[in-house]
Design a protein around this motif. Sequence first.
Motif, PDB file in Angstrom:
ATOM      1  N   VAL A 147       0.839  -1.201   0.000  1.00 33.54           N
ATOM      2  CA  VAL A 147       0.000   0.000   0.000  1.00 33.54           C
ATOM      3  C   VAL A 147       0.871   1.247   0.000  1.00 33.54           C
ATOM      4  O   VAL A 147       0.600   2.220  -0.711  1.00 33.54           O
ATOM      5  N   GLN A 148       1.938   1.217   0.818  1.00 33.95           N
ATOM      6  CA  GLN A 148       2.813   2.386   0.901  1.00 33.95           C
ATOM      7  C   GLN A 148       3.440   2.712  -0.453  1.00 33.95           C
ATOM      8  O   GLN A 148       3.665   3.879  -0.787  1.00 33.95           O
ATOM      9  N   SER A 149       3.692   1.687  -1.258  1.00 37.25           N
ATOM     10  CA  SER A 149       4.312   1.915  -2.564  1.00 37.25           C
ATOM     11  C   SER A 149       3.422   2.709  -3.505  1.00 37.25           C
ATOM     12  O   SER A 149       3.886   3.233  -4.513  1.00 37.25           O
ATOM     13  N   LEU A 150       2.133   2.778  -3.172  1.00 35.65           N
ATOM     14  CA  LEU A 150       1.209   3.545  -4.006  1.00 35.65           C
ATOM     15  C   LEU A 150       1.360   5.047  -3.792  1.00 35.65           C
ATOM     16  O   LEU A 150       0.905   5.837  -4.612  1.00 35.65           O
ATOM     17  N   PHE A 151       1.986   5.431  -2.676  1.00 32.38           N
ATOM     18  CA  PHE A 151       2.078   6.847  -2.308  1.00 32.38           C
ATOM     19  C   PHE A 151       3.496   7.361  -2.506  1.00 32.38           C
ATOM     20  O   PHE A 151       4.470   6.594  -2.497  1.00 32.38           O
ATOM     21  N   THR A 152       3.604   8.666  -2.657  1.00 36.78           N
ATOM     22  CA  THR A 152       4.916   9.294  -2.824  1.00 36.78           C
ATOM     23  C   THR A 152       5.340  10.064  -1.582  1.00 36.78           C
ATOM     24  O   THR A 152       6.438   9.865  -1.061  1.00 36.78           O
ATOM     25  N   SER A 153       4.462  10.916  -1.084  1.00 35.55           N
ATOM     26  CA  SER A 153       4.845  11.721   0.083  1.00 35.55           C
ATOM     27  C   SER A 153       4.065  11.358   1.343  1.00 35.55           C
ATOM     28  O   SER A 153       4.458  11.727   2.442  1.00 35.55           O
ATOM     29  N   LEU A 154       2.969  10.631   1.201  1.00 36.14           N
ATOM     30  CA  LEU A 154       2.180  10.237   2.371  1.00 36.14           C
ATOM     31  C   LEU A 154       2.730   8.949   2.969  1.00 36.14           C
ATOM     32  O   LEU A 154       3.175   8.047   2.249  1.00 36.14           O
TER      33      LEU A 154
END
Length: 525
Positions: free
Chosen positions: A424-431
């Motif tokens: 899931v984290q890989s979907l975000f850039t700064s969050l």
Amino acid sequence: MAKRIRFIRLEVENFAGLRERAVEYGDITRLTGKNGQGKTSIGTAPPWIFFGTDLFGKTYSPAPTNYEYDVVRARLTLDADGEEITFERDLDGGDTVYIIDGTPKSATKFKEAVAEMFTKEDFLSLYNPSFFFTQHWTKQREQIMKNTIPPVKSEVLGEMSRTSPDQKLKDIPLNPAATKLRELTKKATLDDLVEQHSGKNGLKTKLEKKHIADQSRTKTLKEQLDRLPDPVENPEELKSETTELAEKIQKINEQIEAANEINQRRNAVNSALAAAQKQVESAKDRYMKVFNESIEDSCPACKRPLDEDAVKAVTESKEKRKEELRKEHADLVKNRKELEAELAGMEEVDVSDLWNEMRELERKRDDIEDIIVAQKQRQALKAEVDAAKQSEVDTLASLKETIFILDAIKAYRAKEAELQAAKVQSLFTSLQIRLFNYVKTTGEHEPFFSIQMDGKDYSSLSVGEKIEAGLELTEVLFKQSDLIVPTFLDGIGEYTGKVVVYDQLITGRAVPDQELKIETEFAVR
């Protein structure tokens, strides 16, 4: 193929202070003007039409409060994957009126038509990026995870067993915990295994109680064993000794019985001698009585004198009786003498020493037999102790096995949580997204959800940062849901970053001393 919803036209009447207004949407629709001109109201109209809520999913009434009106009306024409549809919601007196393409519908039919396009949470999260952050964390997590495929079992088992970052997943040999779970999960789910091993009536609780009971039983039996005599080196010698003692006792017993026969015979003779003596004395008394009888010369009855023949007859009768009594007495004396002679030839046998010797031998025999019985008890009790110890060992092994399985499940779920969070984290850039909380008391990862940007919680972000966070989240939700709807950014003046959306963008910007202005822009296609 993503479902695409494009707004074409919005018409409102007496809607939140807007007496009558129409909006023709472009690829970009800019709403500018001073505060109170209706920028937010125009942005609120679509969710109210669809769901009867404001931008944040709260029940909302757009009825004017500062002037009289006949009807509140909001009508939105949109394009849903090439099909043009018009949704309208009115407040007419105290009634809500639902209309689709000019035809009144029941509330149920209207909701069903909206639901065919999207859910309320999906639409509001994409349309108003700030909405997502107002939901409870469980709703936020559910929405993020809804379209996220969890890692497959083989991947989790492999990552559980990884010993080097350079290993390829297919080349990783499974460790014992992963191997155990691979076998167990062929027939049961992880939840089933957890319930089986650690539920209210699970194996772990039962085995813990049984292990305590086994330890207690082993201790009790060991104490009983310790109270018994020490084991003998050669129990067969004891059996031989008891056999010898039994033979000696038997011989002495035979001697006692033989002596008893003699003594019993002597006692019988002694008793017979005493009886014979009484008989002799009785015969003597009878003889003397006859001997002392006087011969009368007259009849005792009539007192008439007896003649000589009569006196002679009486005298002869007396002598005859005397002779008979004398013979009887002589026979009795003879019998007595014979008994006296017999008794004189019988010596009484003293068996007290034999009895004492036999009792001593019996005591030794009993002591040895007690030892033999104790040895048998020791053997039986030793077998029970060994069985109790083995049961304790088996129960402990089973307990360790069930703890091993539970620890393996914890390790699996921890790795699964780690992989899922990373995915899931890989979907975000700064969050930064957190999907799980680690609970020290249980050693498990519990579902959780929080979002941070640059280490700050969403509530601590500035307006511009919140817009940036919302845009990034919206991009992820667009990718996950395969749903494209317009995006409304209110307060766009507070944001200085780049705005990237998948299709239509609607912005609201406060401009001092300016009446509401609606400007549209179309991209070159």
